[in-house]
Design a protein around this motif. Structure first.
Motif, PDB file in Angstrom:
ATOM      1  N   ASP A 217      64.387 -47.147  81.482  1.00  0.00           N
ATOM      2  CA  ASP A 217      64.949 -48.136  80.558  1.00  0.00           C
ATOM      3  C   ASP A 217      64.150 -49.432  80.604  1.00  0.00           C
ATOM      4  N   GLY A 218      63.795 -49.850  81.816  1.00  0.00           N
ATOM      5  CA  GLY A 218      63.024 -51.078  81.949  1.00  0.00           C
ATOM      6  C   GLY A 218      61.659 -50.976  81.310  1.00  0.00           C
ATOM      7  N   LEU A 219      61.058 -49.799  81.382  1.00  0.00           N
ATOM      8  CA  LEU A 219      59.723 -49.611  80.821  1.00  0.00           C
ATOM      9  C   LEU A 219      59.731 -49.611  79.302  1.00  0.00           C
ATOM     10  N   ILE A 220      60.781 -49.048  78.706  1.00  0.00           N
ATOM     11  CA  ILE A 220      60.799 -48.829  77.260  1.00  0.00           C
ATOM     12  C   ILE A 220      61.511 -49.937  76.494  1.00  0.00           C
ATOM     13  N   SER A 221      62.469 -50.612  77.139  1.00  0.00           N
ATOM     14  CA  SER A 221      63.350 -51.527  76.404  1.00  0.00           C
ATOM     15  C   SER A 221      62.662 -52.768  75.858  1.00  0.00           C
ATOM     16  N   PHE A 222      61.541 -53.185  76.455  1.00  0.00           N
ATOM     17  CA  PHE A 222      60.967 -54.465  76.064  1.00  0.00           C
ATOM     18  C   PHE A 222      59.500 -54.388  75.661  1.00  0.00           C
ATOM     19  N   ASN A 223      59.078 -53.244  75.139  1.00  0.00           N
ATOM     20  CA  ASN A 223      57.720 -53.156  74.613  1.00  0.00           C
ATOM     21  C   ASN A 223      57.536 -51.837  73.869  1.00  0.00           C
ATOM     22  N   ASN A 224      56.478 -51.762  73.065  1.00  0.00           N
ATOM     23  CA  ASN A 224      56.118 -50.520  72.391  1.00  0.00           C
ATOM     24  C   ASN A 224      54.736 -50.033  72.822  1.00  0.00           C
ATOM     25  N   ARG A 225      54.283 -50.502  73.971  1.00  0.00           N
ATOM     26  CA  ARG A 225      52.954 -50.141  74.433  1.00  0.00           C
ATOM     27  C   ARG A 225      52.804 -48.652  74.743  1.00  0.00           C
ATOM     28  N   LEU A 272      46.386 -29.772  76.867  1.00  0.00           N
ATOM     29  CA  LEU A 272      46.697 -30.457  75.614  1.00  0.00           C
ATOM     30  C   LEU A 272      48.160 -30.255  75.224  1.00  0.00           C
ATOM     31  N   GLY A 273      48.686 -29.059  75.520  1.00  0.00           N
ATOM     32  CA  GLY A 273      50.106 -28.821  75.229  1.00  0.00           C
ATOM     33  C   GLY A 273      51.006 -29.742  76.027  1.00  0.00           C
ATOM     34  N   GLY A 274      50.652 -29.959  77.315  1.00  0.00           N
ATOM     35  CA  GLY A 274      51.435 -30.867  78.141  1.00  0.00           C
ATOM     36  C   GLY A 274      51.373 -32.292  77.644  1.00  0.00           C
ATOM     37  N   VAL A 275      50.170 -32.730  77.230  1.00  0.00           N
ATOM     38  CA  VAL A 275      50.021 -34.081  76.689  1.00  0.00           C
ATOM     39  C   VAL A 275      50.837 -34.242  75.418  1.00  0.00           C
ATOM     40  N   GLN A 276      50.786 -33.234  74.543  1.00  0.00           N
ATOM     41  CA  GLN A 276      51.544 -33.298  73.288  1.00  0.00           C
ATOM     42  C   GLN A 276      53.042 -33.369  73.544  1.00  0.00           C
ATOM     43  N   MET A 277      53.554 -32.556  74.477  1.00  0.00           N
ATOM     44  CA  MET A 277      54.979 -32.585  74.781  1.00  0.00           C
ATOM     45  C   MET A 277      55.390 -33.933  75.366  1.00  0.00           C
ATOM     46  N   THR A 278      54.538 -34.501  76.216  1.00  0.00           N
ATOM     47  CA  THR A 278      54.838 -35.816  76.780  1.00  0.00           C
ATOM     48  C   THR A 278      54.918 -36.876  75.693  1.00  0.00           C
ATOM     49  N   MET A 279      53.969 -36.857  74.775  1.00  0.00           N
ATOM     50  CA  MET A 279      53.953 -37.840  73.699  1.00  0.00           C
ATOM     51  C   MET A 279      55.137 -37.647  72.757  1.00  0.00           C
ATOM     52  N   LEU A 280      55.473 -36.390  72.471  1.00  0.00           N
ATOM     53  CA  LEU A 280      56.641 -36.138  71.626  1.00  0.00           C
ATOM     54  C   LEU A 280      57.923 -36.616  72.299  1.00  0.00           C
ATOM     55  N   GLY A 281      58.019 -36.402  73.620  1.00  0.00           N
ATOM     56  CA  GLY A 281      59.184 -36.900  74.353  1.00  0.00           C
ATOM     57  C   GLY A 281      59.266 -38.409  74.321  1.00  0.00           C
ATOM     58  N   LEU A 282      58.117 -39.072  74.434  1.00  0.00           N
ATOM     59  CA  LEU A 282      58.079 -40.535  74.380  1.00  0.00           C
ATOM     60  C   LEU A 282      58.525 -41.045  73.017  1.00  0.00           C
ATOM     61  N   ILE A 283      57.980 -40.448  71.967  1.00  0.00           N
ATOM     62  CA  ILE A 283      58.384 -40.848  70.619  1.00  0.00           C
ATOM     63  C   ILE A 283      59.858 -40.560  70.404  1.00  0.00           C
ATOM     64  N   GLY A 284      60.316 -39.409  70.923  1.00  0.00           N
ATOM     65  CA  GLY A 284      61.728 -39.061  70.793  1.00  0.00           C
ATOM     66  C   GLY A 284      62.641 -40.054  71.496  1.00  0.00           C
ATOM     67  N   GLU A 285      62.197 -40.602  72.627  1.00  0.00           N
ATOM     68  CA  GLU A 285      62.990 -41.598  73.346  1.00  0.00           C
ATOM     69  C   GLU A 285      63.197 -42.846  72.497  1.00  0.00           C
ATOM     70  N   TYR A 286      62.144 -43.302  71.847  1.00  0.00           N
ATOM     71  CA  TYR A 286      62.272 -44.465  70.971  1.00  0.00           C
ATOM     72  C   TYR A 286      63.163 -44.153  69.775  1.00  0.00           C
ATOM     73  N   ILE A 287      62.972 -42.977  69.174  1.00  0.00           N
ATOM     74  CA  ILE A 287      63.799 -42.607  68.026  1.00  0.00           C
ATOM     75  C   ILE A 287      65.257 -42.480  68.438  1.00  0.00           C
ATOM     76  N   GLY A 288      65.496 -41.920  69.633  1.00  0.00           N
ATOM     77  CA  GLY A 288      66.869 -41.797  70.117  1.00  0.00           C
ATOM     78  C   GLY A 288      67.538 -43.147  70.278  1.00  0.00           C
ATOM     79  N   ARG A 289      66.800 -44.128  70.721  1.00  0.00           N
ATOM     80  CA  ARG A 289      67.365 -45.474  70.866  1.00  0.00           C
ATOM     81  C   ARG A 289      67.713 -46.057  69.494  1.00  0.00           C
ATOM     82  N   ILE A 290      66.841 -45.827  68.535  1.00  0.00           N
ATOM     83  CA  ILE A 290      67.146 -46.270  67.168  1.00  0.00           C
ATOM     84  C   ILE A 290      68.410 -45.574  66.662  1.00  0.00           C
TER      85      ILE A 290
END
Length: 327
Positions: A217-225, A272-290
């Motif tokens: 939460d601390g990592l994601i709540s105050f930036n989009n880096r 590459l599959g692992g990297v893609q899943m990680t990035m999708l999870g990251l994007i999903g976390e932001y979308i979930g907060r929205i």
């Protein structure tokens, strides 16, 4: 005379709440302030609510409490306590006596010098070495990412002036990370250190999984880096893929097509599959907060309360949800 509100979120603190109440009143009675203690029962499953009822009955208008319909988390508990508080200054502290009540006097002295936030920062003596090392590493890493500064050892134990409290209450977000919010609102802030104390009784509610989620939460709540990192990672991987393809083509043109390469191919696909899943999870976390923000649900639901209505200043007797709804 300054009026001080002490906000105390509680979850399954039956074993220690009476000791805490006796200690906090001993300290507050010796200070030149008018005070109130605002307890928030965060859906406790033990006898915490029963003890709060007894405390409120014994101490009258100097005690207020609200009880949630279920466990909504400490962030909701602190928010409810701040909404209930009516003091010129508000102290937030835990009920397990790891936040020494004796420090309130020092907080009030610094508040009297004009500071809007007086923060008590604990040292880590007595903590497990591995946990202390991981915590220090986390704060070093996260402060290079987030838009606000988070300090190791600084928690919720602090005094806030009424303007600072009002600023926090004006922030409507559903996903609340108070450490970041305290830093984000700014105001004149001073910090002092204190000796780490052990729990008086009971067990900590902060297990490894809860701490890990809180760190996220601390990592994601105050930036989009992290999203920017996803873009750069994708760009780098695309460039590497193009270079690898060019190398394969040149090799085939020079030496002909060779059969070996299965292991390399599998490694690349899995990586590459692992990297893609990680990035999708990251994007999903932001979308979930929205998603949760757009629902506009209340931060908590109150089952029972006792104290003074902060909107009118009139006494507010104990009431259940059914009584307030006329059922």
């Amino acid at each position: 005379m300054t009026k001080l509100s002490v906000v105390v979120p509680c979850y399954n603190e039956e074993a220690v709440i009476d000791s805490f109440d006796s200690e906090i009143r001993r300290v507050l009675d010796g200070l030149p302030v008018d005070y109130e203690v605002c307890y928030v029962d965060d859906g406790s499953k033990d006898g915490t609510l029963g003890r709060l009822r007894a405390i409120a009955a014994a101490h009258g208008d100097r005690t207020r409490y609200v009880s949630f319909s279920r466990n909504f988390g400490k962030e909701a508990g602190m928010l409810a306590g701040l909404r209930e508080s009516t003091g010129d200054a508000v102290v937030i502290m835990d009920a397990d006596l790891q936040h020494p009540p004796e420090l309130i006097g020092k907080m009030l002295q610094l508040y009297g010098l004009g500071h809007d936030q007086v923060i008590a920062r604990r040292n880590r003596e007595g903590d497990k070495k591995v946990r202390s090392a991981l915590s220090s590493l986390y704060y070093r890493a996260v402060n290079s990412w987030v838009d606000v500064e988070l300090s190791d050892g600084v928690g919720d134990f602090r005094l806030l002036s009424r303007p600072a409290v009002d600023a926090l209450l004006a922030l409507p977000e559903n996903n609340r990370f108070s450490k970041g919010l305290f830093s984000w609102i700014g105001f004149d802030t001073v910090t002092f250190d204190y000796q780490n104390a052990q729990r008086e009784a009971g067990e900590t509610k902060w297990k490894f999984g809860a701490l890990l989620n809180y760190a996220m939460d601390g990592l994601i709540s105050f930036n989009n880096r992290p999203l920017r990192l996803a873009i750069w990672t994708g760009g780098v991987l695309t460039a590497l893929g193009a270079l690898y393809t060019l190398w394969i083509v040149i090799g085939a043109l020079i030496g002909g097509v060779q059969t070996p390469g299965y292991v390399t191919l599998v490694a690349i696909i899995v990586g590459l599959g692992g990297v893609q899943m990680t990035m999708l999870g990251l994007i999903g976390e932001y979308i979930g907060r929205i998603y949760y923000e757009t629902k506009r649900r209340p931060h908590f639901l109150v089952k029972e309360s006792h104290g003074v209505d902060p909107r009118t200043g009139e006494p507010q007797p104990m009431a259940s949800v059914a009584e307030r709804d006329g059922r």
